[in-house]
Design an enzyme around this catalytic site. Structure first.
Site, PDB file in Angstrom:
ATOM      1  N   ASP A 157     -14.133  29.062 -32.211  1.00 52.06           N
ATOM      2  CA  ASP A 157     -15.493  29.530 -31.909  1.00 52.06           C
ATOM      3  C   ASP A 157     -15.909  29.401 -30.444  1.00 52.06           C
ATOM      4  O   ASP A 157     -16.826  30.072 -29.997  1.00 52.06           O
ATOM      5  CB  ASP A 157     -16.518  28.775 -32.766  1.00 52.06           C
ATOM      6  CG  ASP A 157     -16.305  29.008 -34.253  1.00 52.06           C
ATOM      7  OD1 ASP A 157     -15.679  30.031 -34.595  1.00 52.06           O
ATOM      8  OD2 ASP A 157     -16.752  28.174 -35.059  1.00 52.06           O
ATOM      9  N   ARG A 192       4.366  12.886 -29.229  1.00 52.20           N
ATOM     10  CA  ARG A 192       5.518  12.622 -28.344  1.00 52.20           C
ATOM     11  C   ARG A 192       5.123  11.813 -27.105  1.00 52.20           C
ATOM     12  O   ARG A 192       5.860  10.932 -26.675  1.00 52.20           O
ATOM     13  CB  ARG A 192       6.183  13.937 -27.961  1.00 52.20           C
ATOM     14  CG  ARG A 192       6.871  14.558 -29.172  1.00 52.20           C
ATOM     15  CD  ARG A 192       7.963  15.508 -28.805  1.00 52.20           C
ATOM     16  NE  ARG A 192       8.671  15.945 -30.001  1.00 52.20           N
ATOM     17  CZ  ARG A 192       9.326  17.080 -30.100  1.00 52.20           C
ATOM     18  NH1 ARG A 192       9.357  17.902 -29.073  1.00 52.20           N
ATOM     19  NH2 ARG A 192       9.957  17.388 -31.215  1.00 52.20           N
TER      20      ARG A 192
END
Ligand code: F6P
Length: 321
Positions: free
Chosen positions: A128, A25
């Site tokens: 992670d 966008r």
């Protein structure tokens, strides 16, 4: 009109969709044509690409996973695979490529830039939190909260049965999920890849806990610890005489609606990627340091050493006595 591509690669992480939405966008707002590449680098090799419009990314911000799909592409790591991927970029006249992923994915982007001169921007997407140049990666906060919720539930049943429970969490070679979920969840022990596992100390902690009236013991073990979780459970049961159970949270940690924190980080990273492209900057990795969005050279980003909060690690033991 400038043409850019966006892909998600490696393990999916909650918030990847929010990053895609921001890239699409904000890119369109700045007169760019945005192309979505499906299944990470695999899609680049196969030419599995679609033009994305404002409406293509409607209603996705709150969804886990990635609308572009993802993969770990072994093919792209070969010179022939990378050559094919580069050919797609050239054919489609894509000028800049935004890669959303973890260590391996950003390394792929770096090599693509070095070998073929492709303009790349990296956005850190992995649960992670193992990228040294950024305090947070997209998906980490959601995964942490998921693990925390699991610990809370497991604690109830562990107390009721006066059990010891080992909970194995993800994170590869990084113990952040285990450490911070362990602290926030009041675990008795956290076993991290950053330290050698002292089984004697774990057994002692369990036994002392029982003696001091604890109803349960929660041990959080990071998957990167080089001790088999089933063997750990047997050893603990043998040496302490307690009933010990194992819960492997596994992929549960990667799903779910992203938290506020992950949506904002993803949105900021996506917009920053477009701003860098607008200003002709390339070969950068975006991240967050001390609450601010930053962009550093991809090369430096991938070399950056991860910090470790030793005080937090010590706190687990002190606060669970
Ligand atoms: O990198 C994210 C991660 O979920 C790691 O924590 C885990 O080790 C790995 O991906 C699992 O990968 P796969 O989805 O290929 O089994």
């Amino acid at each position: 009109m400038k043409r850019i591509g966006v892909l998600t690669s490696g393990g999916d992480a909650p918030g990847m969709n929010a990053a895609i939405r921001a890239v699409v966008r904000y890119g369109i707002y700045h007169d760019m044509e945005v192309y979505g590449i499906r299944r990470g680098y695999e899609g680049l090799i196969d030419g599995d690409i679609e033009r994305l419009y404002r409406r293509s990314v409607g209603d996705i911000m709150q969804r886990g996973g990635t609308i572009l799909k993802t993969a770990r592409s072994a093919h792209f790591q070969t010179p022939e695979g990378m050559e094919k991927g580069f050919a797609t970029i050239k054919d489609l006249k894509i000028e800049d490529l935004v890669v959303i992923g973890g260590n391996g994915s950003l390394t792929g982007a770096k090599i693509l830039a070095e070998r073929h001169g492709v303009n790349v921007i990296g956005i850190p997407g992995t649960i992670d939190n193992d990228l040294g140049y950024t305090d947070y990666t997209i998906g980490y906060d959601t995964a942490l909260n998921t693990v925390l919720d699991a610990i809370t539930r497991i604690r109830d049943t562990s107390s009721a049965h006066e059990r010891t429970t080992v909970i194995e969490v993800m994170g590869r070679e990084c113990g952040d999920i285990a450490l911070y979920a362990g602290v926030a969840g009041g675990a008795e022990c956290v076993l991290l890849p950053e330290f050698d596992t002292d089984l004697e100390a774990v057994c002692k902690k369990v036994t002392e806990g029982v003696t001091s009236g604890k109803l349960h013991n929660i041990i959080i073990k990071a998957e990167g610890v080089p001790v088999d979780s089933h063997e750990l459970v047997h050893t603990l049961a043998d040496r302490t005489g307690r009933d010990v159970k194992l819960v492997v949270l596994s992929y549960l940690q990667r799903g779910g609606s992203p938290t506020y924190r992950d949506r904002i980080l993803a949105t900021e990273c996506g917009m920053k990627a477009i701003d860098l492209i607008r200003h002709g900057e390339t070969g950068k990795a975006i991240g967050e340091v001390d609450g601010r969005i930053i962009a550093v050279d991809l090369d430096d980003a991938l070399k950056a050493e991860r910090g470790f909060d030793l005080d937090m690690y010590k706190a687990v033991d002190i606060l669970s006595m």
